[in-house]
Structure formats: structure tokens, C-alpha cells
Design a protein around this motif. Structure first.
Motif, PDB file in Angstrom:
ATOM      1  N   LEU A   1       0.595  -1.271   0.336  1.00  0.00           N
ATOM      2  CA  LEU A   1      -0.217  -0.016  -0.154  1.00  0.00           C
ATOM      3  C   LEU A   1       1.029   1.705  -0.110  1.00  0.00           C
ATOM      4  CD1 LEU A   1      -2.506   1.344   0.496  1.00  0.00           C
ATOM      5  CD2 LEU A   1      -2.808   0.696   2.919  1.00  0.00           C
ATOM      6  N   GLY A   2       2.161   0.960   0.811  1.00  0.00           N
ATOM      7  CA  GLY A   2       3.027   2.417   1.142  1.00  0.00           C
ATOM      8  C   GLY A   2       3.245   2.802  -0.258  1.00  0.00           C
ATOM      9  N   MET A   3       4.156   1.205  -0.829  1.00  0.00           N
ATOM     10  CA  MET A   3       4.816   1.493  -1.984  1.00  0.00           C
ATOM     11  C   MET A   3       4.031   2.222  -3.266  1.00  0.00           C
ATOM     12  SD  MET A   3       7.714   1.851  -1.686  1.00  0.00           S
ATOM     13  CE  MET A   3       8.971   1.138  -0.464  1.00  0.00           C
ATOM     14  N   THR A   4       2.908   1.552  -3.200  1.00  0.00           N
ATOM     15  CA  THR A   4       1.809   1.745  -4.920  1.00  0.00           C
ATOM     16  C   THR A   4       1.549   3.068  -4.491  1.00  0.00           C
ATOM     17  OG1 THR A   4       1.024  -0.634  -4.533  1.00  0.00           O
ATOM     18  CG2 THR A   4       0.062   1.527  -5.665  1.00  0.00           C
ATOM     19  N   SER A   5       1.063   3.826  -3.028  1.00  0.00           N
ATOM     20  CA  SER A   5       0.482   5.200  -2.821  1.00  0.00           C
ATOM     21  C   SER A   5       1.692   6.159  -3.413  1.00  0.00           C
ATOM     22  CB  SER A   5       0.134   4.648  -2.046  1.00  0.00           C
ATOM     23  OG  SER A   5       0.949   5.030  -1.121  1.00  0.00           O
ATOM     24  N   THR A   6       2.693   5.801  -2.917  1.00  0.00           N
ATOM     25  CA  THR A   6       3.737   6.826  -3.128  1.00  0.00           C
ATOM     26  C   THR A   6       4.528   7.115  -4.646  1.00  0.00           C
ATOM     27  OG1 THR A   6       5.463   5.621  -2.109  1.00  0.00           O
ATOM     28  CG2 THR A   6       5.171   6.746  -0.564  1.00  0.00           C
ATOM     29  N   GLY A   7       4.353   5.596  -5.281  1.00  0.00           N
ATOM     30  CA  GLY A   7       5.038   5.093  -6.369  1.00  0.00           C
ATOM     31  C   GLY A   7       3.843   5.848  -7.818  1.00  0.00           C
ATOM     32  N   ILE A   8       2.310   5.784  -7.115  1.00  0.00           N
ATOM     33  CA  ILE A   8       1.723   6.829  -7.931  1.00  0.00           C
ATOM     34  C   ILE A   8       1.740   8.196  -8.046  1.00  0.00           C
ATOM     35  CG2 ILE A   8      -0.262   7.258  -7.812  1.00  0.00           C
ATOM     36  CD1 ILE A   8      -1.318   3.842  -7.717  1.00  0.00           C
ATOM     37  N   VAL A   9       2.175   8.387  -6.336  1.00  0.00           N
ATOM     38  CA  VAL A   9       1.901  10.446  -6.329  1.00  0.00           C
ATOM     39  C   VAL A   9       3.180  10.518  -6.764  1.00  0.00           C
ATOM     40  CG1 VAL A   9       3.277  11.934  -4.290  1.00  0.00           C
ATOM     41  CG2 VAL A   9       0.779  10.457  -3.880  1.00  0.00           C
ATOM     42  N   GLN A  10       4.354  10.246  -7.113  1.00  0.00           N
ATOM     43  CA  GLN A  10       5.417  10.326  -8.261  1.00  0.00           C
ATOM     44  C   GLN A  10       5.194  10.435  -9.670  1.00  0.00           C
ATOM     45  OE1 GLN A  10       7.641   7.545  -5.700  1.00  0.00           O
ATOM     46  NE2 GLN A  10       8.576   9.105  -4.189  1.00  0.00           N
ATOM     47  N   LEU A  11       4.553   9.089  -9.862  1.00  0.00           N
ATOM     48  CA  LEU A  11       3.833   9.423 -11.177  1.00  0.00           C
ATOM     49  C   LEU A  11       3.445  10.750 -11.629  1.00  0.00           C
ATOM     50  CD1 LEU A  11       4.188   5.298 -11.878  1.00  0.00           C
ATOM     51  CD2 LEU A  11       5.965   6.843 -12.533  1.00  0.00           C
ATOM     52  N   ILE A  12       2.821  10.862 -11.321  1.00  0.00           N
ATOM     53  CA  ILE A  12       1.523  11.882 -11.444  1.00  0.00           C
ATOM     54  C   ILE A  12       2.513  13.628 -11.070  1.00  0.00           C
ATOM     55  CG2 ILE A  12      -0.626  10.586 -11.325  1.00  0.00           C
ATOM     56  CD1 ILE A  12      -0.959  12.068  -9.241  1.00  0.00           C
ATOM     57  N   LYS A  13       3.522  13.174 -10.270  1.00  0.00           N
ATOM     58  CA  LYS A  13       3.942  14.426 -10.518  1.00  0.00           C
ATOM     59  C   LYS A  13       3.606  15.233  -9.742  1.00  0.00           C
ATOM     60  CE  LYS A  13       7.457  13.913 -14.215  1.00  0.00           C
ATOM     61  NZ  LYS A  13       7.494  12.702 -14.218  1.00  0.00           N
ATOM     62  N   MET A  14       2.927  14.845  -8.421  1.00  0.00           N
ATOM     63  CA  MET A  14       2.046  15.663  -7.723  1.00  0.00           C
ATOM     64  C   MET A  14       3.129  16.765  -6.931  1.00  0.00           C
ATOM     65  SD  MET A  14      -0.414  13.921  -4.485  1.00  0.00           S
ATOM     66  CE  MET A  14      -1.191  14.957  -3.348  1.00  0.00           C
ATOM     67  N   GLU A  15       1.987  17.967  -7.022  1.00  0.00           N
ATOM     68  CA  GLU A  15       3.128  19.176  -6.087  1.00  0.00           C
ATOM     69  C   GLU A  15       3.735  19.315  -4.997  1.00  0.00           C
ATOM     70  OE1 GLU A  15       1.785  23.734  -5.551  1.00  0.00           O
ATOM     71  OE2 GLU A  15       0.384  22.798  -6.446  1.00  0.00           O
TER      72      GLU A  15
END
Length: 134
Positions: free
Chosen positions: A18-32
Motif C-alpha cells: 500500500l505504501g509503495m503503491t501510493s507513493t509510486g503513484i504520487v511520484q508518477l503523477i508528479k504531485m505538486e
């Protein structure tokens, strides 16, 4: 003891995923906020894409049955990513709150790896064949 170890493994592994998926998605979408933090830390923004992809692929490898070599690489990758994040925060004298996420993910990585069932471990062959003495 076996049942306790399986429970520990699955709790740690699911939280890690869960942690790696959520942070991975945040990084892929380049959250501000992620872009600001990477810039502040001095890393190029393309690292977000690389790290995000590695995290998602690592989660897939850890969760899928079989693939023991891929699992070892995924755990190693998670270990290096999270220890690198902790060291980066140390290098720039970040506040204590910045250490929580990577420290938790590092702890979950180690726990999941340590308690993984035999069926998810890499079995190695001995280098010396004891039958012929070579």
C-alpha cells in the motif's frame, strides 16, 4: 509459530504494498508537493518517474506468487530507495517528520523480507558438489 509468522508477513507485506503503491503513484503523477520536495532536495524531476515505476514493479514482484529472484531484487530496491531517502533527509537537515514515511517503509520492507514464507524465498544451489569433491 508458523501461523504467527504468516500473519506478520502478510500484515507487513500488505502495508508495504500500500505504501509503495501510493507513493509510486504520487511520484508518477508528479504531485505538486512531491515536485517541490524533489527540487528542494536537489534531485532532477525525472527521478520521480524512475522511482515511481520501480516501486509499482516492485510491489507486483513482491505480491505475485513465485518469482523468487524478482522478489529479492524488489526487496533490495525498496531497501535502497528508503535508506537513500532517509540519508537524503539527513543530508539536508530535514525535520523529524520527514523521516517517518521512509523509516516506516524501510521497517516494513525488512519485516516482510524476514518473515516471507519458504515458498517466496530464493533457493540457492551450493557451489561445491559434495558427491565428487569438486
Amino acid at each position: 509459530m508458523e501461523k504467527r509468522n504468516k500473519i506478520i508477513y502478510w500484515i507487513a507485506t500488505l502495508w508495504l504494498a500500500l505504501g509503495m503503491t501510493s507513493t509510486g503513484i504520487v511520484q508518477l503523477i508528479k504531485m505538486e508537493e512531491e515536485v517541490e520536495k524533489m527540487t528542494e532536495l536537489g534531485y532532477p524531476l525525472y527521478f520521480l518517474t524512475i522511482i515511481g515505476i520501480w516501486k509499482i514493479l516492485g510491489v507486483i514482484a513482491v505480491l505475485l506468487p513465485k518469482l523468487p529472484l524478482a522478489k529479492e531484487w524488489a526487496y533490495a530496491g525498496f531497501f535502497f530507495l528508503m535508506s537513500g531517502a532517509i540519508l537524503t533527509h539527513l543530508a539536508v537537515n530535514d525535520g523529524l517528520t520527514e523521516y517517518f514515511g521512509p523509516s516506516l517503509l524501510l521497517l516494513l520492507t525488512i519485516t516482510s523480507w524476514y518473515f516471507r514464507p519458504e515458498s517466496r524465498r530464493l533457493v540457492t544451489q551450493p557451489l561445491i558438489n559434495s558427491d565428487d569433491g569438486s
